[in-house]
Design a protein around this motif. Structure first.
Motif, PDB file in Angstrom:
ATOM      1  N   ASP A 286       0.604  -1.235   0.008  1.00 13.78           N
ATOM      2  CA  ASP A 286       0.128  -0.003   0.002  1.00 13.78           C
ATOM      3  C   ASP A 286       0.976   1.231   0.074  1.00 13.78           C
ATOM      4  O   ASP A 286       0.504   2.166  -0.543  1.00 13.78           O
ATOM      5  CB  ASP A 286      -0.970  -0.124   1.338  1.00 13.78           C
ATOM      6  CG  ASP A 286      -1.996  -1.096   1.105  1.00 13.78           C
ATOM      7  OD1 ASP A 286      -2.310  -1.449  -0.134  1.00 13.78           O
ATOM      8  OD2 ASP A 286      -2.797  -1.275   2.244  1.00 13.78           O
ATOM      9  N   SER A 287       1.859   1.346   0.828  1.00 18.43           N
ATOM     10  CA  SER A 287       2.790   2.641   0.888  1.00 18.43           C
ATOM     11  C   SER A 287       3.464   2.770  -0.466  1.00 18.43           C
ATOM     12  O   SER A 287       3.656   3.938  -0.791  1.00 18.43           O
ATOM     13  CB  SER A 287       3.722   2.337   1.938  1.00 18.43           C
ATOM     14  OG  SER A 287       4.486   1.085   1.759  1.00 18.43           O
ATOM     15  N   SER A 288       3.757   1.567  -1.092  1.00 16.48           N
ATOM     16  CA  SER A 288       4.378   1.807  -2.668  1.00 16.48           C
ATOM     17  C   SER A 288       3.418   2.690  -3.530  1.00 16.48           C
ATOM     18  O   SER A 288       3.670   3.255  -4.326  1.00 16.48           O
ATOM     19  CB  SER A 288       4.756   0.447  -3.044  1.00 16.48           C
ATOM     20  OG  SER A 288       5.859   0.119  -2.311  1.00 16.48           O
ATOM     21  N   VAL A 289       2.193   1.813  -3.368  1.00 18.54           N
ATOM     22  CA  VAL A 289       1.059   2.260  -4.269  1.00 18.54           C
ATOM     23  C   VAL A 289       0.774   3.795  -3.874  1.00 18.54           C
ATOM     24  O   VAL A 289       0.849   4.690  -4.864  1.00 18.54           O
ATOM     25  CB  VAL A 289      -0.253   1.712  -4.117  1.00 18.54           C
ATOM     26  CG1 VAL A 289      -1.509   2.326  -4.753  1.00 18.54           C
ATOM     27  CG2 VAL A 289      -0.125   0.240  -4.425  1.00 18.54           C
ATOM     28  N   ASN A 290       0.936   4.303  -2.842  1.00 17.33           N
ATOM     29  CA  ASN A 290       0.665   5.948  -2.334  1.00 17.33           C
ATOM     30  C   ASN A 290       1.936   6.604  -2.786  1.00 17.33           C
ATOM     31  O   ASN A 290       1.433   7.808  -3.251  1.00 17.33           O
ATOM     32  CB  ASN A 290       0.342   5.942  -0.839  1.00 17.33           C
ATOM     33  CG  ASN A 290      -0.785   5.269  -0.261  1.00 17.33           C
ATOM     34  OD1 ASN A 290      -1.721   4.857  -1.068  1.00 17.33           O
ATOM     35  ND2 ASN A 290      -0.840   4.658   0.859  1.00 17.33           N
ATOM     36  N   ALA A 291       3.188   6.203  -2.729  1.00 13.43           N
ATOM     37  CA  ALA A 291       4.266   6.948  -3.052  1.00 13.43           C
ATOM     38  C   ALA A 291       4.013   7.217  -4.619  1.00 13.43           C
ATOM     39  O   ALA A 291       4.521   8.364  -5.158  1.00 13.43           O
ATOM     40  CB  ALA A 291       5.702   6.176  -2.908  1.00 13.43           C
ATOM     41  N   VAL A 292       3.926   6.038  -5.388  1.00 10.03           N
ATOM     42  CA  VAL A 292       3.988   6.035  -6.931  1.00 10.03           C
ATOM     43  C   VAL A 292       2.730   7.086  -7.311  1.00 10.03           C
ATOM     44  O   VAL A 292       2.811   8.032  -8.322  1.00 10.03           O
ATOM     45  CB  VAL A 292       3.740   4.803  -7.424  1.00 10.03           C
ATOM     46  CG1 VAL A 292       3.794   4.772  -9.220  1.00 10.03           C
ATOM     47  CG2 VAL A 292       5.059   4.255  -7.160  1.00 10.03           C
ATOM     48  N   ASN A 293       1.555   6.922  -6.567  1.00 10.94           N
ATOM     49  CA  ASN A 293       0.533   7.824  -6.939  1.00 10.94           C
ATOM     50  C   ASN A 293       0.840   9.281  -6.815  1.00 10.94           C
ATOM     51  O   ASN A 293       0.360  10.332  -7.571  1.00 10.94           O
ATOM     52  CB  ASN A 293      -0.882   7.403  -6.248  1.00 10.94           C
ATOM     53  CG  ASN A 293      -1.533   6.360  -6.809  1.00 10.94           C
ATOM     54  OD1 ASN A 293      -1.775   6.026  -7.866  1.00 10.94           O
ATOM     55  ND2 ASN A 293      -2.416   5.678  -5.891  1.00 10.94           N
ATOM     56  N   HIS A 294       1.406   9.533  -5.411  1.00  8.95           N
ATOM     57  CA  HIS A 294       1.773  11.091  -5.425  1.00  8.95           C
ATOM     58  C   HIS A 294       3.045  11.413  -6.228  1.00  8.95           C
ATOM     59  O   HIS A 294       2.858  12.479  -7.023  1.00  8.95           O
ATOM     60  CB  HIS A 294       2.692  10.924  -4.043  1.00  8.95           C
ATOM     61  CG  HIS A 294       3.201  12.303  -3.705  1.00  8.95           C
ATOM     62  ND1 HIS A 294       2.420  13.240  -3.141  1.00  8.95           N
ATOM     63  CD2 HIS A 294       4.556  12.813  -3.617  1.00  8.95           C
ATOM     64  CE1 HIS A 294       3.079  14.365  -2.890  1.00  8.95           C
ATOM     65  NE2 HIS A 294       4.314  13.932  -3.141  1.00  8.95           N
ATOM     66  N   MET A 295       3.972  10.680  -6.873  1.00  9.52           N
ATOM     67  CA  MET A 295       4.642  11.026  -8.076  1.00  9.52           C
ATOM     68  C   MET A 295       3.978  11.433  -9.266  1.00  9.52           C
ATOM     69  O   MET A 295       4.286  12.324  -9.965  1.00  9.52           O
ATOM     70  CB  MET A 295       5.958  10.112  -8.314  1.00  9.52           C
ATOM     71  CG  MET A 295       6.768   9.547  -7.072  1.00  9.52           C
ATOM     72  SD  MET A 295       8.229   8.450  -7.513  1.00  9.52           S
ATOM     73  CE  MET A 295       9.017   9.347  -8.187  1.00  9.52           C
TER      74      MET A 295
END
Length: 341
Positions: free
Chosen positions: A170-179
């Motif tokens: 989930d944290s990877s999904v959120n980080a890439v979404n942020h980028m």
């Protein structure tokens, strides 16, 4: 490997009481020397190994936890240990720490060495070589012998024990979404720890975020290896030949090398390239520009792991249900990513 004999089996075969066998094996003066020698030699022949840990678990006599860490130079593991020690000390427990240096052989040796009644239970993160070879028998054997284990961060679904993990996917999904929200479209995925379970989950999160945003996954922008030298070579090639405006790095080596190479080639961070890395060691803040990271809250992980183990050690329940606790991560934005408009 010969099966281990029990006190009861030895007593039956020698036609003596279990108490006599126990006292003879502990060198009690109550037992005559000839009888002691006879019982001790027979026990050795039968591959008898005293299960001192079972006695200690019953009596709660050692009040000591064994902590096995793969790499003490990794700031994340140092923070986890700090959390373990804090919670253990609060509860009156001591801590013995061993470092495997990512070695399966050393991990097995360490567990064998401490499983003789020295400790009440283990808190550990699996060595890189262990995950690579998928060899988990020593964990299962310890649990079968009555030694509780709590795994953290690097875990195995094959081992039934308590676990503390972070929300890697989930944290990877959120980080890439942020980028992507920052305008990044050509986002590279970099890792030098691809053989570890955490890296695989983080890579899956990266792929999910791109797919959800209708961005095609470009294999030319992905470096997944467990060899740092190979990683550095491939990273240099990627930066020289591919158009990228974002980097999502799954480990500290990948993130720091990406920053270093990009800056060396004159790429402006964050104007031309945004970078987010996993973990939150001191280097993240000391880099120039400072690195935006996904903080794993290592101290909190350590405290929760110690709490879970101590609860099990002090539980009166005969049956115990294994739990997996998920610690939420936090995206800490620094100078390697642009601010949202």
């Amino acid at each position: 490997m010969k099966p281990k004999a029990t006190l009861k089996q030895i007593a039956k075969e020698l036609n003596v009481s279990v108490s006599t066998v126990s006292k003879a094996l502990s060198n009690s003066p109550e037992i005559s020397e000839p009888t002691k020698i006879k019982i001790q030699e027979f026990a050795k022949l039968k591959n008898y190994k005293p299960n001192n840990i079972a006695i200690n678990l019953k009596n709660r006599s050692t009040k000591t936890i064994g902590v096995i860490i793969p790499n003490i130079l990794n700031p994340f593991f140092a923070k986890v240990f700090s959390g373990i020690e804090k919670k253990a000390n609060e509860k009156g427990y001591n801590v013995i720490t061993c470092i495997t240096n990512e070695s399966l052989k050393k991990e097995i040796h360490t567990m064998d060495m401490l499983s003789n009644g020295t400790i009440d239970g283990f808190i550990l993160s699996i060595a890189e070589e262990t995950q690579k070879q998928q060899e988990f028998k020593h964990f299962k054997d310890a649990i079968s012998d009555g030694i509780p284990i709590v795994m953290f961060d690097r875990i195995s679904d094959e081992v039934n024990c308590d676990k503390v993990i972070v929300d890697d996917f989930d944290s990877s999904v959120n980080a890439v979404n942020h980028m992507i929200q920052l305008g990044c479209k050509d986002i590279a995925l970099l890792t030098a720890i691809d053989n570890l379970s955490v890296a695989k989950l983080r890579a899956q999160g990266y792929a999910k975020a791109l797919t959800d945003n209708d961005i095609a996954i470009n294999k030319n922008l992905i470096i997944r290896t467990d060899n740092p030298d190979e990683f550095d070579f491939r990273l240099n090639e990627l930066i020289n030949t591919q158009k990228i405006d974002g980097i999502f790095a799954l480990d500290e080596h990948a993130s720091t090398m990406a920053m270093k190479m990009a800056i060396k080639k004159g790429i402006k961070i964050p104007d031309e390239l945004c970078v987010i890395g996993f973990a939150d060691g001191v280097w993240s803040r000391r880099l120039t520009p400072s690195l935006s990271t996904i903080s794993q809250h290592g101290i909190e992980i350590g405290e929760e792991a110690a709490k879970m183990l101590i609860e099990k050690l002090e539980s009166k329940e005969e049956e115990y249900t294994y739990r997996t606790t998920v610690i939420k991560t936090e995206l800490r934005q620094r100078d390697s990513t642009r601010k949202l408009p």
